[in-house]
Write a protein that holds these residues in place. Structure first.
Motif, PDB file in Angstrom:
ATOM      1  N   UNK A  98       0.720  -1.173   0.006  1.00  0.00           N
ATOM      2  CA  UNK A  98      -0.001  -0.114   0.068  1.00  0.00           C
ATOM      3  C   UNK A  98       0.950   1.294   0.070  1.00  0.00           C
ATOM      4  N   UNK A  99       0.250   2.284  -0.336  1.00  0.00           N
ATOM      5  CA  UNK A  99       0.788   3.578   0.060  1.00  0.00           C
ATOM      6  C   UNK A  99      -0.344   4.479   0.716  1.00  0.00           C
ATOM      7  N   UNK A 100      -0.068   5.732   1.184  1.00  0.00           N
ATOM      8  CA  UNK A 100      -0.884   6.778   1.722  1.00  0.00           C
ATOM      9  C   UNK A 100      -1.075   7.868   0.706  1.00  0.00           C
ATOM     10  N   UNK A 101      -2.629   8.120   0.751  1.00  0.00           N
ATOM     11  CA  UNK A 101      -2.981   9.386   0.142  1.00  0.00           C
ATOM     12  C   UNK A 101      -3.444  10.025   1.326  1.00  0.00           C
ATOM     13  N   UNK A 102      -3.466  11.422   1.000  1.00  0.00           N
ATOM     14  CA  UNK A 102      -4.166  12.371   2.339  1.00  0.00           C
ATOM     15  C   UNK A 102      -4.798  13.650   1.747  1.00  0.00           C
ATOM     16  N   UNK A 103      -5.334  14.334   2.665  1.00  0.00           N
ATOM     17  CA  UNK A 103      -5.640  15.374   2.399  1.00  0.00           C
ATOM     18  C   UNK A 103      -4.640  16.517   3.098  1.00  0.00           C
ATOM     19  N   UNK A 104      -4.039  17.559   2.381  1.00  0.00           N
ATOM     20  CA  UNK A 104      -3.331  18.490   2.862  1.00  0.00           C
ATOM     21  C   UNK A 104      -3.812  19.839   3.200  1.00  0.00           C
ATOM     22  N   UNK A 105      -3.669  20.255   4.131  1.00  0.00           N
ATOM     23  CA  UNK A 105      -4.369  21.606   4.695  1.00  0.00           C
ATOM     24  C   UNK A 105      -3.011  22.261   5.235  1.00  0.00           C
ATOM     25  N   UNK A 106      -2.599  23.353   4.841  1.00  0.00           N
ATOM     26  CA  UNK A 106      -1.691  24.555   5.162  1.00  0.00           C
ATOM     27  C   UNK A 106      -0.468  23.799   5.070  1.00  0.00           C
TER      28      UNK A 106
END
Length: 132
Positions: A98-106
């Motif tokens: 697997x790998x990680x995906x995410x939401x970036x805030x600031x």
């Protein structure tokens, strides 16, 4: 895909039960690689032909580890691997990639999810018993 059996000269590793002078089982260390599929699963067949229809090289799988190598600069794009399954019939082991995906805030990743990654080569090392 290949399978290598590591032999400890002059014989394989012997495992003794307390009080035994002749071992009942021997251990084998088997190394190989498998590539992850579309679901992020890498399956390593511990058989004489490295395929699902082969004859198992072990009677039991005692221990298995998996690893993956990546030089990707982005931590989110680096694949991660974890053991998934040791087959009861000692024919294969598998791992999730697997790998990680995410939401970036600031500029900070605050939420993330694991996603399957295909096409990643996974190294496996398997320790198992076989009857002689």
């Amino acid at each position: 895909m290949s399978i290598e059996i590591i032999k400890l000269a002059p014989t394989l590793l012997h495992v003794f039960k307390a009080g035994e002078s002749i071992p009942k089982k021997e251990k084998r260390i088997i190394y190989g690689q498998a590539t992850s599929d579309a679901n992020g699963i890498a399956t390593f067949y511990v058989t004489d032909n490295a395929l699902a229809n082969g004859n198992p090289l072990l009677s039991t799988i005692d221990f298995a580890v998996s690893s993956v190598y990546s030089t990707n600069a982005s931590i989110n794009l680096r694949p991660r691997v974890q053991m998934r399954e040791k087959n009861i019939a000692a024919k294969y082991v598998s791992a999730n990639v697997t790998n990680i995906s995410g939401v970036t805030v600031l500029g900070i990743s605050v939420l993330g999810s694991e996603n399957p990654v295909s096409g990643v080569i996974v190294d496996f090392m398997v320790l198992g018993s076989f009857d002689h």
